[in-house]
Design a protein around this motif. Structure first.
Motif, PDB file in Angstrom:
ATOM      1  N   GLY A  66      11.227 -48.164 -18.425  1.00  0.00           N
ATOM      2  CA  GLY A  66      12.479 -48.879 -18.299  1.00  0.00           C
ATOM      3  C   GLY A  66      12.258 -50.377 -18.271  1.00  0.00           C
ATOM      4  O   GLY A  66      11.160 -50.873 -18.537  1.00  0.00           O
ATOM      5  N   GLU A  68      12.306 -52.190 -15.702  1.00  0.00           N
ATOM      6  CA  GLU A  68      11.588 -52.569 -14.493  1.00  0.00           C
ATOM      7  C   GLU A  68      10.168 -52.005 -14.541  1.00  0.00           C
ATOM      8  O   GLU A  68       9.707 -51.495 -15.544  1.00  0.00           O
ATOM      9  N   ARG A  70       8.967 -49.402 -13.031  1.00  0.00           N
ATOM     10  CA  ARG A  70       8.840 -47.949 -12.933  1.00  0.00           C
ATOM     11  C   ARG A  70       8.698 -47.300 -14.304  1.00  0.00           C
ATOM     12  O   ARG A  70       9.490 -47.546 -15.214  1.00  0.00           O
ATOM     13  N   ASP A 210      19.669 -43.845  -9.087  1.00  0.00           N
ATOM     14  CA  ASP A 210      18.908 -45.093  -9.159  1.00  0.00           C
ATOM     15  C   ASP A 210      17.529 -44.928  -9.788  1.00  0.00           C
ATOM     16  O   ASP A 210      17.094 -45.784 -10.556  1.00  0.00           O
ATOM     17  N   ARG A 213      18.112 -42.064 -13.381  1.00  0.00           N
ATOM     18  CA  ARG A 213      19.039 -42.536 -14.415  1.00  0.00           C
ATOM     19  C   ARG A 213      19.055 -44.054 -14.523  1.00  0.00           C
ATOM     20  O   ARG A 213      19.865 -44.606 -15.264  1.00  0.00           O
ATOM     21  N   LYS A 214      18.164 -44.714 -13.762  1.00  0.00           N
ATOM     22  CA  LYS A 214      18.057 -46.178 -13.786  1.00  0.00           C
ATOM     23  C   LYS A 214      19.398 -46.860 -13.525  1.00  0.00           C
ATOM     24  O   LYS A 214      19.728 -47.880 -14.117  1.00  0.00           O
TER      25      LYS A 214
END
Length: 359
Positions: A66, A68, A70, A210, A213-214
């Motif tokens: 993603g 970020e 993660r 969160d 599913r970001k």
């Protein structure tokens, strides 16, 4: 319980002989979804137009990155994949994890029992293609369509969430439930549910939104008797539900305390030893030490976790998947038992639920 020195040596000999696959060199630079197929012990990129189609005789590596930090690395094994292909995919996953600084959460997926996170990458569902590398394209087998999961949240002192059948028969008025439909996550609480179940169900729903599913999903709180049409469409007409009682919660607490075991992983003797720490949960969070790796065995409920401390040595971190597979084999869990390898600091609510004092 241990992985023998011979197994460890064979594992590392193979790891060294495989070399680093060139397909992984550019992987850390790309965001989004990337899929590779193991072909004759090499990684071959899968074209985007074929994402979601998996050969039942092969093994795959799936990376999702993603915006970020993660990232998630998934190993997917078809039901007819060879032992060599499975081993190669595990080693390539280790290489990919190394190239990303050991930060990704790693998952082992088995045909027919894929995690909801894995399924969420393929909005049009996945399909199984019979055959493998050498057999060409054959008839398409039935696969999955979309993310549709139901979790039962129950307990008082030890509240846990577990996946249950997607129907009204799984419901009762004394507990909370989470209906995950991908873009919408419904948090439903029975009229007799307790405060702890309501708090935990909110945490679980938020974690799915969160972390999996970001943030690109909506959590909707539903009251008993005010179910929206989307829920009725998935679950069918709502019948008269079973009643839940405080005695049910007490029984759930007792059951939950016995369904997990925490063990420490160590290679101090030259083999990967697994030393039991506690067999009664919830565990104290302080038991997880940053200098070590730990196995949280919830295999009776279908999942084995490996937690990798930031300061754990390289061999312990790289052997995480092998150790988890050894637990599954030695304890005769189902072959499609899920495995999740979690770096310290990236724990999900579903992992944290086994520990006290960890919100």
């Amino acid at each position: 319980m241990s992985v023998t020195p011979k197994q460890v040596q064979e594992y590392w000999n193979w790891h060294q002989s495989m070399g680093r696959d060139s397909c992984l060199e550019k992987a850390p630079q790309s965001l989004g979804l990337q899929v590779w197929r193991v072909v004759k012990m090499k990684l071959v990129p899968v074209p985007k137009g074929e994402f979601g189609t998996f050969f039942t005789g092969d093994a795959y590596l799936v990376l999702h990155r993603g915006d970020e930090e993660r990232s998630h690395v998934h190993i997917w094994h078809g039901e007819k994949a060879s032992t060599d292909e499975k081993g190669a995919s595990a080693l390539f996953a280790t290489q990919l994890d190394d190239s990303l600084g050991g930060r990704p959460v790693q998952h082992r997926e088995v045909q027919g029992n894929e995690s909801e996170l894995f399924m969420s990458y393929f909005p049009h569902g996945i399909k199984y293609q019979e055959g493998g590398v050498d057999s060409g394209f054959h008839k398409v087998a039935a696969g999955h369509t979309s993310v549709r999961r139901l979790y039962h949240v129950q307990g008082r002192k030890i509240v846990r969430a577990r996946q249950v059948g997607l129907n009204w028969e799984s419901f009762n008025t004394g507990d909370c439930f989470i209906l995950d439909l991908g873009e919408t996550i419904y948090q439903w609480c029975g009229t007799s549910s307790n405060l702890y179940e309501r708090q935990k169900s909110a945490q679980f729903a938020g974690s799915i939104r969160d972390l999996e599913r970001k943030g690109r999903a909506q959590v909707v709180i539903v009251r008993d008797g005010e179910e929206p049409p989307e829920m009725i469409e998935v679950l069918g007409a709502k019948p008269l539900l079973k009643e839940g009682t405080p005695q049910d919660d007490a029984q759930a607490d007792q059951t939950h305390s016995k369904t997990a075991e925490l063990s420490k992983v160590s290679d101090a003797t030259g083999s990967m030893l697994l030393t039991p720490i506690s067999s009664k949960s919830p565990f104290a969070r302080a038991l997880l030490q940053s200098d070590d790796c730990f196995v949280l065995d919830n295999g009776v409920c279908g999942k084995v976790y490996v937690w990798k401390g930031r300061g754990a040595n390289v061999k312990e971190r790289r052997a995480a998947l092998k150790v988890a597979e050894d637990v599954i084999a030695r304890r005769n869990y189902a072959p499609n038992t899920q495995i999740e390898i979690i770096p310290e600091g990236l724990e999900t609510a579903f992992f944290k639920q086994f520990f006290s004092g960890w919100n």
